[in-house]
Design a protein around this motif. Structure first.
Motif, mmCIF file in Angstrom:
data_model
loop_
_atom_site.group_PDB
_atom_site.id
_atom_site.type_symbol
_atom_site.label_atom_id
_atom_site.label_comp_id
_atom_site.label_asym_id
_atom_site.label_seq_id
_atom_site.Cartn_x
_atom_site.Cartn_y
_atom_site.Cartn_z
ATOM 1 N N ALA A 209 13.325 15.623 2.922
ATOM 2 C CA ALA A 209 12.402 15.814 4.038
ATOM 3 C C ALA A 209 11.265 14.802 3.987
ATOM 4 N N ASP A 210 10.696 14.582 2.810
ATOM 5 C CA ASP A 210 9.594 13.630 2.672
ATOM 6 C C ASP A 210 10.009 12.237 3.109
ATOM 7 N N ARG A 211 11.129 11.779 2.569
ATOM 8 C CA ARG A 211 11.536 10.391 2.848
ATOM 9 C C ARG A 211 12.052 10.235 4.281
ATOM 10 N N SER A 212 12.672 11.275 4.820
ATOM 11 C CA SER A 212 13.115 11.213 6.219
ATOM 12 C C SER A 212 11.920 11.108 7.151
ATOM 13 N N LEU A 213 10.900 11.925 6.897
ATOM 14 C CA LEU A 213 9.699 11.876 7.730
ATOM 15 C C LEU A 213 9.023 10.520 7.631
ATOM 16 N N ASP A 214 9.072 9.906 6.453
ATOM 17 C CA ASP A 214 8.449 8.596 6.268
ATOM 18 C C ASP A 214 9.090 7.532 7.155
ATOM 19 N N VAL A 215 10.392 7.662 7.420
ATOM 20 C CA VAL A 215 11.062 6.672 8.279
ATOM 21 C C VAL A 215 10.387 6.631 9.645
ATOM 22 N N CYS A 216 10.101 7.800 10.210
ATOM 23 C CA CYS A 216 9.422 7.857 11.505
ATOM 24 C C CYS A 216 7.948 7.495 11.365
ATOM 25 N N GLY A 217 7.387 7.810 10.193
ATOM 26 C CA GLY A 217 5.977 7.522 9.963
ATOM 27 C C GLY A 217 5.636 6.045 9.962
ATOM 28 N N GLN A 218 6.647 5.173 9.837
ATOM 29 C CA GLN A 218 6.371 3.737 9.936
ATOM 30 C C GLN A 218 5.568 3.409 11.188
ATOM 31 N N CYS A 219 5.890 4.105 12.269
ATOM 32 C CA CYS A 219 5.231 3.845 13.548
ATOM 33 C C CYS A 219 4.428 5.034 14.054
ATOM 34 N N HIS A 220 4.862 6.242 13.717
ATOM 35 C CA HIS A 220 4.265 7.441 14.306
ATOM 36 C C HIS A 220 3.211 8.068 13.400
ATOM 37 N N ALA A 221 2.435 7.235 12.719
ATOM 38 C CA ALA A 221 1.352 7.720 11.867
ATOM 39 C C ALA A 221 0.115 6.873 12.098
ATOM 40 N N VAL A 222 -1.057 7.474 11.939
ATOM 41 C CA VAL A 222 -2.301 6.706 11.882
ATOM 42 C C VAL A 222 -2.371 6.133 10.479
ATOM 43 N N GLN A 223 -2.427 4.835 10.376
ATOM 44 C CA GLN A 223 -2.274 4.183 9.085
ATOM 45 C C GLN A 223 -3.018 2.859 9.053
ATOM 46 N N SER A 224 -3.097 2.304 7.869
ATOM 47 C CA SER A 224 -3.690 0.984 7.676
ATOM 48 C C SER A 224 -3.079 0.391 6.425
ATOM 49 N N LEU A 225 -3.057 -0.919 6.373
ATOM 50 C CA LEU A 225 -2.583 -1.556 5.151
ATOM 51 C C LEU A 225 -3.559 -1.352 4.006
ATOM 52 N N GLY A 226 -4.836 -1.149 4.316
ATOM 53 C CA GLY A 226 -5.771 -0.687 3.312
ATOM 54 C C GLY A 226 -6.453 -1.735 2.470
ATOM 55 N N SER A 227 -5.948 -2.951 2.413
ATOM 56 C CA SER A 227 -6.609 -3.978 1.607
ATOM 57 C C SER A 227 -6.247 -5.350 2.140
ATOM 58 N N SER A 228 -7.096 -6.332 1.860
ATOM 59 C CA SER A 228 -6.835 -7.704 2.310
ATOM 60 C C SER A 228 -5.586 -8.268 1.633
ATOM 61 N N ALA A 229 -5.324 -7.846 0.381
ATOM 62 C CA ALA A 229 -4.126 -8.335 -0.310
ATOM 63 C C ALA A 229 -2.857 -7.860 0.395
#
Length: 659
Positions: A287-307
């Motif tokens: 369930a975790d990894r399946s949800l992550d597939v959609c989370g690539q686009c359907h999540a509020v996210q950020s790369l988090g660092s300049s690196a």
């Protein structure tokens, strides 16, 4: 594509098997001929798709748009088609496949002819043969020293469902520029960018590099912006494929296609079934990894660092389906009590509105397309194997009775459009009597819909309200604390918040909160939110005034027109669009014309005529007590003083929804 040794060995092996069979069983001449024909057909058709995969484009790619490049194991959806024709066909019918496309007669939906658009500057979309161009006197489109007007060729098209946006080529870079207009598909109308999003101010004054720096992450497959932060205009952007394609969800396909060049392996794998470890199937993941597939686009996210930003820019996202997405980017958790971190501190210093533009105060997403956080924090997910694929299907089954476009609208499985979606985990509500006892509504009414009560339309996007994917019970205390409308009052627009609190306590034992504001006890939530709510709440309310379940529950025919009369003249153009659409659903107003982009005085006059027409309509009014709740007096007239008072209390704080 089959290499020669694999191809030769496979065809010889198959030929030997057929020849031995023919000799052992002393088959007739006709049977032997059929075996030879079968052998030739298999050999010739070992991998027809490889002809397409090896085809070199005959047209030199433009140097001023993202370059299509097969690298890092990505082979594109063309390589999937011959072995998976039905899945490929349904993907092509989905809006995922059309997230970004090259301009063509088929993909460009707007009229690029005989149109001059004016918003600060003039823009002239037009055709030059098979190409689409825009000429303008906008100085932000010109290169240093370039004389106006300038003409730019359209490089990319994004969107094909609700609205479409066009990106133009800029000399010397693959970082395309954004055209200042959307084409609204339902209305078949060009509208300025500001009018198609929930924002009072124009958020973007120049073409920018938004596709290259933002849109590429979700509107393409394996995008590499190829820019340095100090000089984005020099971007040398590359993508494996435009749009959300097979490898976005299944991962790079090179190993899979190489392994399955062997025809015997391919058909044995098909006959035996089971997983193929050379490719990822999200349905087989946890369930975790399946949800992550959609989370690539359907999540509020950020790369988090300049690196991480530099790494992504140069090499593309390191995430592959099956990975833990949290190890490759920062997934924003906006719930109160979550410890602050460096990302949040840094982000809020740069943009103090970052969280409020994306979340309600309790961390529930307030904008569509960001369902990951809602699902992840829902009790259904925490208590079982609930994922996006519990309700949605990425490929339309062959026995789905719906037309492809109806399926593509939300990609819900055919048996997940109603309460069946929930009964697998809650079988105790399967019988009509059980659901009526639970919902206190007729089993065949919208009030007994699990979706309507537990996934209310409290997210905004694309000039619509969409369902929250945070699954919750209706609660008036939550509304008081967060401003997020509760499900009950989004249907019962003609009832007060205190009425809802009383019913929830009576039926479910939900404690009633205190109501220090007397309006919550005397004024219905529909007109109250419409008159004094913030722009986000007003947009949701405008939508629900045109939503059929709410119209049935609230009996809007005798009171909604004056409320919508205020909303069609709202300071936010997006609210005006939605209100006009809802107004056209009411009896007698189906053909009403109202230009939400007209100058203010014209809109004020149109509003006055609308209210005057309603007052003279002689429509039958309901009981005095109900009319008082919706701000209509005993004689069927608007309570103008009360309306003015509530308008003076309107929440005028800045609102923007980061779709």
């Amino acid at each position: 594509m089959l290499s020669m040794p694999d191809s030769l060995l496979t065809s010889l092996a198959l030929g030997a098997v057929l020849a031995t069979t023919a000799w052992l069983y002393d088959l007739s001449r006709l049977s032997r001929a059929m075996f030879v024909a079968l052998w030739l057909a298999v050999v010739v058709g070992l991998d027809v798709s490889d002809l397409e995969a090896s085809r070199i484009a005959s047209v030199e790619p433009s140097a001023s748009r993202p370059l299509l490049e097969r690298t890092d194991g990505y082979v594109t959806s063309q390589a999937c088609q011959s072995c998976h024709p039905s899945q490929h066909a349904s993907w092509e019918q989905s809006y995922h496949s059309k997230m970004t496309a090259l301009p063509s007669e088929e993909t460009v939906l707007a009229p690029f002819e005989d149109t001059v658009l004016s918003y600060r500057y003039s823009y002239f979309p037009h055709r030059r043969g098979d190409e689409f161009w825009i000429s303008t006197d906008d100085p932000t489109w010109a290169e240093p020293g370039e004389a106006l007007p300038v003409s730019r060729r359209v490089a990319l098209v994004t969107g094909s469902h609700h609205q479409q946006l066009y990106w133009f080529e800029r000399p010397g870079t693959r970082a395309v520029g954004r055209f200042h207009y959307f084409y609204r598909i339902p209305e078949q109308r060009w509208v300025p960018f500001k009018s198609a999003v929930l924002s009072k101010q124009d958020m973007f004054d120049d073409p920018g590099e938004f596709w290259t720096t933002v849109c590429i992450r979700c509107h393409s497959t394996h995008g590499k912006p190829r820019f340095e932060p100090e000089n984005i205009r020099d971007a040398d952007t590359r993508v494996a494929e435009l749009g959300i394609a097979c490898e976005s969800c299944h991962g790079p396909g090179l190993e899979h296609t190489e392994a399955n060049r062997n025809t015997l392996r391919r058909y044995l794998r098909y006959l035996l079934g089971g997983p193929d470890d050379t490719i990822v199937n999200p349905a087989r993941l946890s369930a975790d990894r399946s949800l992550d597939v959609c989370g690539q686009c359907h999540a509020v996210q950020s790369l988090g660092s300049s690196a991480r930003i530099r790494q992504w820019s140069r090499n593309g996202m390191p995430y592959r389906p099956g990975d833990d997405i949290a190890k490759t980017r920062h997934i924003v958790d906006a719930r109160p009590g979550v410890p602050n971190n460096r990302f949040r501190d840094r982000t809020l210093r740069r943009d103090p509105h970052f969280l409020e533009d994306r979340f309600w105060p309790d961390g529930v997403p307030n904008v569509s397309g960001r369902e990951y956080q809602g699902v992840k924090t829902s009790p259904c997910y925490a208590s079982g194997e609930f994922t996006c694929l519990s309700c949605h299907v990425m490929h339309r089954p062959s026995d789905d009775p719906r037309p492809p476009l109806e399926w593509a609208n939300d990609q819900l499985a055919a048996d997940r459009r109603g309460n069946d979606a929930c009964l697998g985990c809650h079988p105790e509500f399967a019988e009509p009597a059980a659901i009526e006892a639970h919902s206190h509504h007729a089993s065949d009414s919208p009030g007994s819909s699990c979706y309507n009560c537990h996934m209310a339309n409290t997210a905004y996007g694309l000039l619509n309200a969409t369902r929250s994917h945070f699954i919750e019970n209706p609660d008036t205390a939550t509304q008081l604390a967060t401003g997020r409308p509760n499900a009950c009052n989004l249907c019962h627009l003609d009832q007060t918040l205190s009425w809802t609190a009383h019913k929830l306590e009576e039926w479910y034992g939900t404690p009633q909160p205190e109501f220090p504001d007397p309006e919550h006890q005397r004024t219905a939530e529909g007109p109250l939110q419409a008159l004094r709510g913030d722009a986000g709440q007003r947009a949701l309310l405008a939508f629900h005034l045109g939503w059929e379940p709410a119209q049935q529950a609230s009996g809007v025919d005798d009171w909604a027109v004056p409320v919508l009369g205020e909303l069609v003249n709202d300071p936010y153009e997006a609210v005006r669009v939605i209100a006009h659409r809802s107004l056209a659903t009411l009896p007698g107003y189906e053909d009403i014309e109202f230009d939400y982009l007209a100058p203010r005085e014209e809109r004020r006059q149109a509003r006055a005529e609308l209210l005057d027409s309603w007052a003279r309509s002689g429509a039958e009014r309901s009981s005095p007590a109900r009319l008082a709740r919706v701000l209509i007096d005993d004689e069927g007239r608007r309570m103008q003083a009360r309306v003015a008072q509530l308008l003076d209390q309107r929440d005028t704080r800045r609102v923007f929804r980061a779709e």
